[in-house]
Design a protein around this motif. Structure first.
Motif, PDB file in Angstrom:
ATOM      1  N   THR A  35       0.741  -1.207   0.218  1.00  0.00           N
ATOM      2  CA  THR A  35       0.258  -0.478  -0.429  1.00  0.00           C
ATOM      3  C   THR A  35       0.718   1.346  -0.095  1.00  0.00           C
ATOM      4  O   THR A  35       0.677   2.052  -0.517  1.00  0.00           O
ATOM      5  CB  THR A  35      -1.079   0.181   0.749  1.00  0.00           C
ATOM      6  OG1 THR A  35      -0.236   0.090   2.264  1.00  0.00           O
ATOM      7  CG2 THR A  35      -2.426  -1.218   0.676  1.00  0.00           C
ATOM      8  N   ASP A  36       1.506   1.576   0.280  1.00  0.00           N
ATOM      9  CA  ASP A  36       3.144   2.245   0.453  1.00  0.00           C
ATOM     10  C   ASP A  36       3.672   2.302  -0.977  1.00  0.00           C
ATOM     11  O   ASP A  36       3.206   4.020  -1.031  1.00  0.00           O
ATOM     12  CB  ASP A  36       3.956   2.018   1.618  1.00  0.00           C
ATOM     13  CG  ASP A  36       3.980   2.347   3.130  1.00  0.00           C
ATOM     14  OD1 ASP A  36       2.374   2.786   3.137  1.00  0.00           O
ATOM     15  OD2 ASP A  36       4.292   1.937   3.727  1.00  0.00           O
ATOM     16  N   ARG A  37       4.574   1.513  -1.484  1.00  0.00           N
ATOM     17  CA  ARG A  37       4.301   1.797  -2.880  1.00  0.00           C
ATOM     18  C   ARG A  37       3.613   2.043  -3.739  1.00  0.00           C
ATOM     19  O   ARG A  37       3.235   3.256  -4.819  1.00  0.00           O
ATOM     20  CB  ARG A  37       5.130   0.234  -3.347  1.00  0.00           C
ATOM     21  CG  ARG A  37       5.581   0.335  -4.229  1.00  0.00           C
ATOM     22  CD  ARG A  37       6.808  -0.442  -5.051  1.00  0.00           C
ATOM     23  NE  ARG A  37       8.511   0.223  -5.144  1.00  0.00           N
ATOM     24  CZ  ARG A  37       9.466  -0.574  -4.899  1.00  0.00           C
ATOM     25  NH1 ARG A  37       8.988  -1.873  -4.795  1.00  0.00           N
ATOM     26  NH2 ARG A  37       9.519  -0.685  -5.515  1.00  0.00           N
TER      27      ARG A  37
ATOM     28  N   ARG B  44       0.744   3.655  -3.085  1.00  0.00           N
ATOM     29  CA  ARG B  44       0.595   5.042  -2.955  1.00  0.00           C
ATOM     30  C   ARG B  44       1.620   6.011  -3.290  1.00  0.00           C
ATOM     31  O   ARG B  44       0.741   6.714  -4.131  1.00  0.00           O
ATOM     32  CB  ARG B  44      -0.029   5.696  -1.075  1.00  0.00           C
ATOM     33  CG  ARG B  44      -0.768   6.610  -1.033  1.00  0.00           C
ATOM     34  CD  ARG B  44      -0.948   6.815   0.202  1.00  0.00           C
ATOM     35  NE  ARG B  44      -1.797   5.762   0.920  1.00  0.00           N
ATOM     36  CZ  ARG B  44      -0.609   5.505   2.142  1.00  0.00           C
ATOM     37  NH1 ARG B  44       0.611   5.115   1.971  1.00  0.00           N
ATOM     38  NH2 ARG B  44      -1.639   3.857   2.816  1.00  0.00           N
ATOM     39  N   ARG B  45       2.515   5.648  -3.320  1.00  0.00           N
ATOM     40  CA  ARG B  45       3.596   6.586  -3.913  1.00  0.00           C
ATOM     41  C   ARG B  45       3.597   7.126  -5.031  1.00  0.00           C
ATOM     42  O   ARG B  45       4.047   7.933  -5.940  1.00  0.00           O
ATOM     43  CB  ARG B  45       4.664   6.664  -2.993  1.00  0.00           C
ATOM     44  CG  ARG B  45       5.119   6.215  -2.223  1.00  0.00           C
ATOM     45  CD  ARG B  45       6.859   6.651  -1.311  1.00  0.00           C
ATOM     46  NE  ARG B  45       7.337   5.461  -1.441  1.00  0.00           N
ATOM     47  CZ  ARG B  45       7.212   4.215  -1.144  1.00  0.00           C
ATOM     48  NH1 ARG B  45       6.730   4.323  -0.373  1.00  0.00           N
ATOM     49  NH2 ARG B  45       8.204   2.949  -1.456  1.00  0.00           N
ATOM     50  N   GLN B  46       2.949   5.468  -6.071  1.00  0.00           N
ATOM     51  CA  GLN B  46       3.060   5.493  -7.095  1.00  0.00           C
ATOM     52  C   GLN B  46       1.744   5.844  -7.824  1.00  0.00           C
ATOM     53  O   GLN B  46       1.469   6.402  -8.774  1.00  0.00           O
ATOM     54  CB  GLN B  46       4.061   4.312  -7.361  1.00  0.00           C
ATOM     55  CG  GLN B  46       4.744   3.932  -7.478  1.00  0.00           C
ATOM     56  CD  GLN B  46       5.574   2.379  -7.765  1.00  0.00           C
ATOM     57  OE1 GLN B  46       5.177   2.138  -8.935  1.00  0.00           O
ATOM     58  NE2 GLN B  46       6.561   2.481  -7.550  1.00  0.00           N
ATOM     59  N   GLY B  47       0.863   6.710  -6.897  1.00  0.00           N
ATOM     60  CA  GLY B  47      -0.524   6.867  -7.949  1.00  0.00           C
ATOM     61  C   GLY B  47      -0.925   5.120  -8.263  1.00  0.00           C
ATOM     62  O   GLY B  47      -1.237   5.957  -9.182  1.00  0.00           O
TER      63      GLY B  47
ATOM     64  N   PRO C  79      -5.909   3.855  -5.573  1.00  0.00           N
ATOM     65  CA  PRO C  79      -4.991   4.907  -5.167  1.00  0.00           C
ATOM     66  C   PRO C  79      -5.519   6.039  -4.345  1.00  0.00           C
ATOM     67  O   PRO C  79      -4.827   6.114  -3.471  1.00  0.00           O
ATOM     68  CB  PRO C  79      -4.351   5.474  -6.503  1.00  0.00           C
ATOM     69  CG  PRO C  79      -5.105   4.641  -8.023  1.00  0.00           C
ATOM     70  CD  PRO C  79      -6.039   4.048  -6.861  1.00  0.00           C
TER      71      PRO C  79
END
Length: 86
Positions: A34-36, A38-41, A80
């Protein structure tokens, strides 16, 4: 085996190896996914067999929504733009 892949605009993890169940990997993988994403949209997908009740619980607790079954796996998706669960 644990597999991670990019499916269209979504990031996906799948683990069907029973020898790793019950070791706490699902929670950590879900957080990393989820972190990755989210960062990548990107959206995120978790696929697990129905017997993986802990993984299913973690997915739901982490804001993923059950979308049905595919190839014998429960499919959970998170868009996202979805906010973190409280």
């Amino acid at each position: 085996e644990i597999s991670a892949c990019l499916v269209g605009s979504e990031m996906c993890i799948r683990d069907r190896d029973r020898s790793r169940w019950g070791r706490g990997y699902a929670g950590e993988l879900t957080r990393l996914l989820t972190d990755r994403a989210r960062r990548q949209g990107r959206g995120a997908v978790i696929e697990c067999v129905p017997e993986q009740t802990v993984t299913r619980h973690i997915a739901e607790k982490s804001g993923f929504r059950f979308c049905g079954m595919a190839e014998g796996c429960c499919v959970y998706r998170r868009q996202p733009d979805e906010k973190e669960p409280l």
